[in-house]
Motif scaffolding. Structure first.
Motif, PDB file in Angstrom:
ATOM      1  N   THR A 119      -2.394   4.906  -2.214  1.00 54.99           N
ATOM      2  CA  THR A 119      -2.781   3.504  -2.375  1.00 54.99           C
ATOM      3  C   THR A 119      -3.756   3.340  -3.530  1.00 54.99           C
ATOM      4  O   THR A 119      -3.632   2.409  -4.333  1.00 54.99           O
ATOM      5  N   ALA A 178      -3.020   1.129  -6.748  1.00 50.11           N
ATOM      6  CA  ALA A 178      -3.908   0.006  -7.077  1.00 50.11           C
ATOM      7  C   ALA A 178      -4.385   0.105  -8.520  1.00 50.11           C
ATOM      8  O   ALA A 178      -4.461  -0.905  -9.240  1.00 50.11           O
ATOM      9  N   MET A 220      -7.684  -3.679  -3.174  1.00 51.37           N
ATOM     10  CA  MET A 220      -6.810  -2.675  -2.587  1.00 51.37           C
ATOM     11  C   MET A 220      -7.406  -1.279  -2.819  1.00 51.37           C
ATOM     12  O   MET A 220      -7.417  -0.436  -1.911  1.00 51.37           O
ATOM     13  N   PRO A 238       0.825  -1.209   0.000  1.00 51.24           N
ATOM     14  CA  PRO A 238       0.000   0.000   0.000  1.00 51.24           C
ATOM     15  C   PRO A 238       0.863   1.263   0.000  1.00 51.24           C
ATOM     16  O   PRO A 238       2.030   1.229   0.403  1.00 51.24           O
TER      17      PRO A 238
END
Length: 177
Positions: free
Chosen positions: A105, A109, A136, A98
């Motif tokens: 993040t 992602a 995520m 992350p």
């Protein structure tokens, strides 16, 4: 693959179990090149096609990976009856840890998902990585929403104690930098 640590998308090999040609199946010509049997030439053609497919697949991941790739493509090879090595599988390592903030993040992602789905025909592993990237992203969006909700609560409940500051009445404090 684990979402919390660097990982790789791996691609299987359609030719991994192909046995090398038996001894004596090639004949060397006058210039040191091997004349292959029809069966061996067919296997070389299949290996060449697989090699091209694997390399194009991995390059698609690399082109879309941007800053999330940890390394360049790595390949697994098989030696063909002609003595040359052909890529029959490969992977690109992608950092799936992350970011420092939910916004980081989320961006990461999205980049991971783009990289995983970049090839014309994403493998099962590619699709699994993309699904984990979506998870995520959802988690990051939930954290963003929770932070906004927390900020909204402050805005709704904050009332300045000093009546000399009427301009601040009913306003919250912007805590986002």
């Amino acid at each position: 693959m684990s979402i919390s640590a660097p990982s790789a998308a791996n691609y299987g090999s359609a030719y991994a179990s192909t046995q090398p040609s038996p001894a004596g199946s090639t004949r060397h010509g006058q210039q040191g090149t091997a004349a292959l049997s029809e069966e061996d030439q067919k296997q070389v053609d299949q290996l060449k096609a697989r090699d091209s497919e694997v390399r194009a697949h991995e390059q698609a991941h690399m082109a879309a990976a941007g800053g999330v790739s940890v390394s360049g493509p790595s390949y697994s090879y098989q030696q063909g009856p002609d003595g040359k090595r052909y890529a029959i599988g490969g992977n690109v390592s992608i950092d799936v840890s992350p970011g420092r903030t939910p916004e980081d993040t989320l961006r990461k992602a999205q980049a991971i998902e783009r990289a995983a789905l970049a090839p014309a025909e994403p493998s099962g592993q590619d699709q699994a990585v993309a699904a984990q990237a979506r998870q995520m992203a959802l988690q990051a969006m939930a954290e963003q929403a929770a932070a906004r909700q927390g900020g909204n609560n402050i805005e709704k409940t904050y009332q300045p104690q000093d009546s000399t500051a009427p301009a601040l009445q009913g306003r919250g404090i912007d805590t986002q930098a």
